[in-house]
Write a protein that holds these residues in place. Structure first.
Motif, mmCIF file in Angstrom:
data_model
loop_
_atom_site.group_PDB
_atom_site.id
_atom_site.type_symbol
_atom_site.label_atom_id
_atom_site.label_comp_id
_atom_site.label_asym_id
_atom_site.label_seq_id
_atom_site.Cartn_x
_atom_site.Cartn_y
_atom_site.Cartn_z
ATOM 1 N N ASN A 38 0.814 -1.207 0.000
ATOM 2 C CA ASN A 38 0.000 0.000 0.000
ATOM 3 C C ASN A 38 0.853 1.264 0.000
ATOM 4 O O ASN A 38 0.321 2.365 0.011
ATOM 5 N N SER A 39 2.165 1.093 -0.057
ATOM 6 C CA SER A 39 3.061 2.228 -0.286
ATOM 7 C C SER A 39 3.514 2.274 -1.748
ATOM 8 O O SER A 39 4.393 3.061 -2.103
ATOM 9 N N LEU A 40 2.917 1.426 -2.581
ATOM 10 C CA LEU A 40 3.228 1.393 -4.020
ATOM 11 C C LEU A 40 1.999 1.848 -4.798
ATOM 12 O O LEU A 40 0.872 1.513 -4.437
ATOM 13 N N TYR B 96 -0.867 1.463 7.133
ATOM 14 C CA TYR B 96 -0.116 0.933 8.269
ATOM 15 C C TYR B 96 -0.513 1.690 9.530
ATOM 16 O O TYR B 96 -0.546 2.916 9.535
ATOM 17 N N VAL C 98 2.067 3.784 13.275
ATOM 18 C CA VAL C 98 3.327 4.363 12.801
ATOM 19 C C VAL C 98 3.637 5.604 13.645
ATOM 20 O O VAL C 98 2.747 6.237 14.202
ATOM 21 N N ARG D 62 8.650 12.039 7.598
ATOM 22 C CA ARG D 62 9.360 11.688 6.349
ATOM 23 C C ARG D 62 8.408 11.672 5.158
ATOM 24 O O ARG D 62 8.787 12.033 4.046
ATOM 25 N N ASN D 63 7.183 11.217 5.395
ATOM 26 C CA ASN D 63 6.212 11.191 4.298
ATOM 27 C C ASN D 63 6.018 12.599 3.741
ATOM 28 O O ASN D 63 6.178 12.846 2.539
ATOM 29 N N THR E 233 9.364 14.193 2.316
ATOM 30 C CA THR E 233 9.780 13.609 1.037
ATOM 31 C C THR E 233 8.923 14.157 -0.103
ATOM 32 O O THR E 233 9.426 14.451 -1.196
ATOM 33 N N VAL F 2 9.700 3.224 9.146
ATOM 34 C CA VAL F 2 11.089 3.645 9.338
ATOM 35 C C VAL F 2 11.936 2.396 9.558
ATOM 36 O O VAL F 2 11.457 1.375 10.045
ATOM 37 N N LEU G 227 -4.032 13.897 3.559
ATOM 38 C CA LEU G 227 -4.110 12.809 4.532
ATOM 39 C C LEU G 227 -2.713 12.245 4.768
ATOM 40 O O LEU G 227 -1.894 12.215 3.841
ATOM 41 N N GLY H 58 8.040 8.595 10.834
ATOM 42 C CA GLY H 58 7.609 8.111 9.527
ATOM 43 C C GLY H 58 6.645 9.067 8.844
ATOM 44 O O GLY H 58 6.698 9.250 7.623
ATOM 45 N N LEU H 59 5.771 9.694 9.646
ATOM 46 C CA LEU H 59 4.827 10.650 9.060
ATOM 47 C C LEU H 59 5.567 11.916 8.619
ATOM 48 O O LEU H 59 5.284 12.479 7.552
ATOM 49 N N CYS I 274 -2.091 6.499 0.296
ATOM 50 C CA CYS I 274 -1.271 5.529 1.027
ATOM 51 C C CYS I 274 0.140 5.477 0.439
ATOM 52 O O CYS I 274 1.119 5.362 1.173
ATOM 53 N N ALA I 275 0.234 5.522 -0.874
ATOM 54 C CA ALA I 275 1.536 5.384 -1.550
ATOM 55 C C ALA I 275 2.119 6.767 -1.793
ATOM 56 O O ALA I 275 1.494 7.631 -2.412
ATOM 57 N N ILE I 276 3.328 6.968 -1.332
ATOM 58 C CA ILE I 276 3.966 8.270 -1.468
ATOM 59 C C ILE I 276 4.142 8.618 -2.944
ATOM 60 O O ILE I 276 4.112 9.794 -3.322
ATOM 61 N N SER I 277 4.280 7.614 -3.783
ATOM 62 C CA SER I 277 4.418 7.874 -5.217
ATOM 63 C C SER I 277 3.131 8.469 -5.780
ATOM 64 O O SER I 277 3.166 9.367 -6.630
ATOM 65 N N PRO J 139 8.395 5.693 3.685
ATOM 66 C CA PRO J 139 7.495 6.282 4.683
ATOM 67 C C PRO J 139 6.060 5.797 4.424
ATOM 68 O O PRO J 139 5.698 5.634 3.258
ATOM 69 N N PRO J 140 5.260 5.585 5.469
ATOM 70 C CA PRO J 140 5.454 6.029 6.850
ATOM 71 C C PRO J 140 6.270 5.064 7.713
ATOM 72 O O PRO J 140 6.390 5.304 8.920
ATOM 73 N N PRO K 230 -0.460 8.811 5.110
ATOM 74 C CA PRO K 230 -0.654 7.443 4.609
ATOM 75 C C PRO K 230 -1.371 6.643 5.700
ATOM 76 O O PRO K 230 -0.969 6.715 6.865
ATOM 77 N N PHE K 231 -2.409 5.902 5.329
ATOM 78 C CA PHE K 231 -3.333 5.397 6.354
ATOM 79 C C PHE K 231 -3.488 3.882 6.392
ATOM 80 O O PHE K 231 -4.323 3.377 7.115
#
Lengths: 312, 312
Positions: A52-54, B111, B114, B121-122, B125, A280, B106, B118-119, B83-86, A277-278, B108-109
């Motif tokens: 879910n980070s992809l 995971y 956290v 960094r989200n 980034t 670490v 929002l 991590g938040l 959810c995905a930083i990309s 992220p999120p 990323p929701f």
């Protein structure tokens, strides 16, 4: 998708990243090959894959990569359940077209407190949109993370309306009574129940289940596959106990980061420790502690050199 | 993005669908125009927009539609936190390129549990990847749905490292003490606090806040905008009480489905009631009850005919 259903041990394949959080395709490919060599199927894009980070596009590219490189699609069960039904349809269709053995499908997980009717419609709409008899959906029940679970009544309704397509479940609830209820109620009809971790592998097999889909397959593949291959033989309980010991060490820490740290350390490839992220990565102190504990129980990842990237 | 920051009333714009769950672009466009005409900004892709039931590609297309049709980008605050930083980077960059007044983001929701690192960094980034001084991020705190919240310490760290870019917050916690703490701690530095519903609009304005971003702006736009425009005048408390009465009727039911049902009914356009799975539309009985209650308090959506699609 092939007629023979996937059984045995699968692993939500860790997704390796570069320092800039882009996906390291060479490391991903090597890791997938190593798992297949150890008879562990590829549940790419699971929770422990940081799926879910992809993005959907990134997942499509990784599936294409595996197909292009000749990895066996029949041993792939990509996670294709997204919040947006349009994403779930796109990814699932792509997996079917590539001949994947099945797909592992989370319910949509943003909206909380939704009822069975809405979850039923989600799965039914996806199945109808794809309209392909090769589609095999494995439901993914992990309520402690998704906060949206898949109960017995919903399974019963889906199985009745889509027999053959609703192929099984991964039960990651950690609640053996729930797994047992599914094994008793649905496994006899050919609905394959996979334990959500190897901690329940032997119990699941003894109750007729299909195997397990487990995070620690990423680091302990051969031993977990061996229990599946030999579970009727003497010593199965001892094997299970050994698996539990290894899992216990990893589970003390955030699991994804711990597995990546162990691979980075044993493969001598620090980039393996990167998480998006999120999440670490482990602290240096946590990593050293993990290495020491794994060393203390004599645990070694199988052939870790095979996982290091040439550029490392 | 323009130099003048967005203030006042915005609404997470409902996303209309056709019966087959495809997006009804004509209805979306009409609804956006109607909101702008009533001086309500477009927080498209919020929770009440079913944003997380839309793919990134669908969201890009809708943003392009609004831009192509000449709606004012400076009054748009699209939700771009995925959810995905990309995905978050792709959507946010697109919003900046279109000149949007800000983005509502929002965390990323997927995971859970956290930490702030991590938040941080989200968000960091994403900001670094976009690298554009026009970017204005409004954090989106809605812990009861996302299960991942944004606390005061995280805001403080982000504000310190990215002043100007971290532009404000929508506090949908429903916890006035939390909103008040943000108003006292961060609003004086130009961090704009928006209440998460009009129920807190007057209180928020009286404490120096920027306005509200509210679901029921979709159905009660003009009255909410009027309170924002006249809150210093006599009768503001009575206006607030009237807004609360209307909101109270909608809130008794699942809010998204209830608002869509009311529009469908008052516009004479049944397709407006469609929601994507996992949500479900109101039952016939619930719809009739809602219509009766709204009628009982003399409530009418402004110019509902403007929302009906020609094909309806």
């Amino acid at each position: 998708m092939p007629n023979t259903k996937i059984r045995g041990v699968l692993s939500p394949v860790l997704t390796p990243f570069n320092a800039d959080y882009s996906i390291s395709k060479p490391r991903f490919l090597k890791h997938c090959r190593s798992l297949i060599d150890q008879d562990v199927g590829l549940a790419v894009f699971g929770t422990n894959s940081e799926a879910n980070s992809l993005s959907t596009g990134e997942k499509r590219q990784l599936l294409d990569l595996l197909a292009d490189e000749g990895l066996p699609a029949g041993k792939m069960m990509p996670g294709t359940g997204c919040c947006a039904i349009s994403d779930s349809i796109e990814l699932t269709r792509h997996a079917v077209e590539l001949g994947c053995g099945g797909v592992l499908m989370l319910p949509p997980f943003y909206y909380k407190g939704v009822g069975d009717e809405g979850l039923y419609r989600n799965y039914a709409t996806i199945i109808d949109a794809i309209g392909d008899a090769r589609l095999k959906i494995y439901l993914y029940h992990i309520p402690q993370v998704s906060q949206v679970g898949i109960g017995l009544a919903l399974i019963e309704r889906l199985l009745k309306d889509y027999p053959g397509t609703i192929a099984g479940i991964k039960d990651s609830s950690g609640d053996w009574n729930n797994t047992l209820a599914m094994l008793q109620q649905f496994q006899p009809a050919g609905f394959d129940v996979f334990a959500g971790s190897e901690a329940f592998l032997l119990q699941t097999l003894r109750h007729g289940g299909a195997g397990c889909i487990t995070a620690t397959g990423n680091v302990n593949a051969a031993a977990i596959a061996r229990l599946h291959a030999t579970w009727r033989e003497d010593g199965a309980d001892a094997q299970q106990a050994d698996l539990n010991t290894v899992r216990g060490v990893f589970q003390k820490l955030p699991l994804i980061s711990a597995m990546k740290s162990a691979i980075a350390s044993q493969a001598g490839d620090p980039a393996w420790s990167v998480v998006r992220p999120p999440l670490v990565e482990l602290t240096g102190e946590q990593s050293r502690q993990l290495d020491a504990e794994l060393s203390g129980i004599g645990f070694q990842i199988n052939n870790p050199q095979a996982l290091a990237h040439a550029d490392a």
